[in-house]
Design an enzyme around this catalytic site. Structure first.
Site, PDB file in Angstrom:
ATOM      1  N   GLU A 141      -3.724   3.253  -7.143  1.00  0.00           N
ATOM      2  CA  GLU A 141      -4.188   4.380  -6.324  1.00  0.00           C
ATOM      3  C   GLU A 141      -3.202   5.542  -6.448  1.00  0.00           C
ATOM      4  O   GLU A 141      -2.129   5.488  -5.830  1.00  0.00           O
ATOM      5  CB  GLU A 141      -4.234   3.983  -4.846  1.00  0.00           C
ATOM      6  CG  GLU A 141      -5.111   2.807  -4.516  1.00  0.00           C
ATOM      7  CD  GLU A 141      -5.358   2.680  -3.012  1.00  0.00           C
ATOM      8  OE1 GLU A 141      -6.493   2.379  -2.658  1.00  0.00           O
ATOM      9  OE2 GLU A 141      -4.438   2.915  -2.214  1.00  0.00           O
TER      10      GLU A 141
ATOM     11  N   HIS B  71       0.852  -1.196   0.000  1.00  0.00           N
ATOM     12  CA  HIS B  71       0.000   0.000   0.000  1.00  0.00           C
ATOM     13  C   HIS B  71       0.886   1.244   0.000  1.00  0.00           C
ATOM     14  O   HIS B  71       1.983   1.229   0.576  1.00  0.00           O
ATOM     15  CB  HIS B  71      -0.925  -0.012   1.225  1.00  0.00           C
ATOM     16  CG  HIS B  71      -1.998   1.028   1.133  1.00  0.00           C
ATOM     17  ND1 HIS B  71      -1.771   2.349   1.452  1.00  0.00           N
ATOM     18  CD2 HIS B  71      -3.267   0.964   0.700  1.00  0.00           C
ATOM     19  CE1 HIS B  71      -2.881   3.038   1.236  1.00  0.00           C
ATOM     20  NE2 HIS B  71      -3.807   2.225   0.787  1.00  0.00           N
TER      21      HIS B  71
HETATM   22  O1  G3P Z   1      -6.533   1.699   0.409  1.00  0.00           O
HETATM   23  C1  G3P Z   1      -7.495   2.613   0.036  1.00  0.00           C
HETATM   24  C2  G3P Z   1      -7.015   3.981   0.051  1.00  0.00           C
HETATM   25  O2  G3P Z   1      -5.669   4.243   0.058  1.00  0.00           O
HETATM   26  C3  G3P Z   1      -7.868   5.006  -0.563  1.00  0.00           C
HETATM   27  O3  G3P Z   1      -8.173   5.849   0.488  1.00  0.00           O
HETATM   28  O4  G3P Z   1      -9.548   7.372   1.755  1.00  0.00           O
HETATM   29  O5  G3P Z   1      -9.031   7.860  -0.628  1.00  0.00           O
HETATM   30  O6  G3P Z   1     -10.590   6.004  -0.070  1.00  0.00           O
HETATM   31  P1  G3P Z   1      -9.409   6.830   0.379  1.00  0.00           P
END
Ligand code: G3P
Length: 220
Positions: free
Chosen positions: A139, A91
């Protein structure tokens, strides 16, 4: 209909009693929709939550180690013993070296656990797909926790990550995450070819977590 994996992170609302409550909400909503809903919890909460709910429970991290003299570490065997379905790997908030990602993906596979390797852009998504995990989850770090959804703000990252990952490994499933909050964001991710979303703050920190998750999967 896709996968919704809720990362509880180290949010206060995502740990201890509140984590158990949220996992039960996720279980309840999962029973009323066709989406695959799972949770990724802290190592401390893993055993209790895996006992309490019937949905899949993931660890947020495992260390790239065998059993041995490693103080303060957890390995894949330990999370399996506690009832985990698998683990997030690499992550953005817990990055690993390439060789360590490879070690963990192979180890999880050998234990029949599911690996979800997180990436930050299109090329790292392709690289992660080459390691043959079950999922890759792209992400963009700058959107994490902002409420600005990757599927709207950077649709090309999602679309190109799906293409890049599948061209390297046709079996890998592709998730996207960062800023995903509502059904529209989730639907946009699926439209771009992602098989689901990895999300956190939009659900974990929502005032009404049940309503937020119901809305996300289109039950409201
Ligand atoms: O692992 C999920 C994450 O990093 C995304 O976070 O708070 O933007 O949904 P968020």
């Amino acid at each position: 209909m896709g996968a919704v994996i809720i990362n509880f992170k180290a949010y206060k609302e995502g740990s201890g009693k509140s984590a158990v409550e949220l996992a039960k909400i996720a279980e309840d909503v999962a029973g009323r929709c066709d989406d695959y809903i799972a949770v990724a919890v802290t190592a401390l909460d893993l055993a209790e939550i895996a006992k309490e709910v019937s949905i899949d429970v993931y660890s947020q991290h495992v260390d790239p180690i065998e059993f041995g003299s490693h103080t303060g570490r957890i390995n894949a065997e330990m999370i399996k013993e506690k009832g985990a379905k698998g683990s997030l790997v690499n992550h953005s908030e817990r990055r690993l070296k390439l060789a360590d990602i490879d070690f963990i993906v192979s180890k999880l596979k050998s234990l029949e656990l599911t690996s979800i390797v997180c990436t930050n852009n299109v090329s790292t998504t392709a690289a992660a797909a080459a390691l043959n995990p079950d999922y890759v989850a792209v992400e963009p770090p700058e959107l994490i926790g902002t409420g600005v959804p990757v599927s709207k703000a950077e649709p090309e990252v999602v679309e190109n990550s799906v293409k890049a990952a599948k061209s390297v490994n046709s079996k890998v499933k592709v998730l996207c995450g960062a800023g995903i909050t509502c059904h529209e964001d989730y639907a946009a991710a699926l439209d771009l070819g992602a098989e689901g979303v990895l999300l956190a703050s939009g659900i974990v920190k929502a005032k009404d977590r049940k309503a937020a998750l119901e809305e996300l999967v289109g039950l409201r």
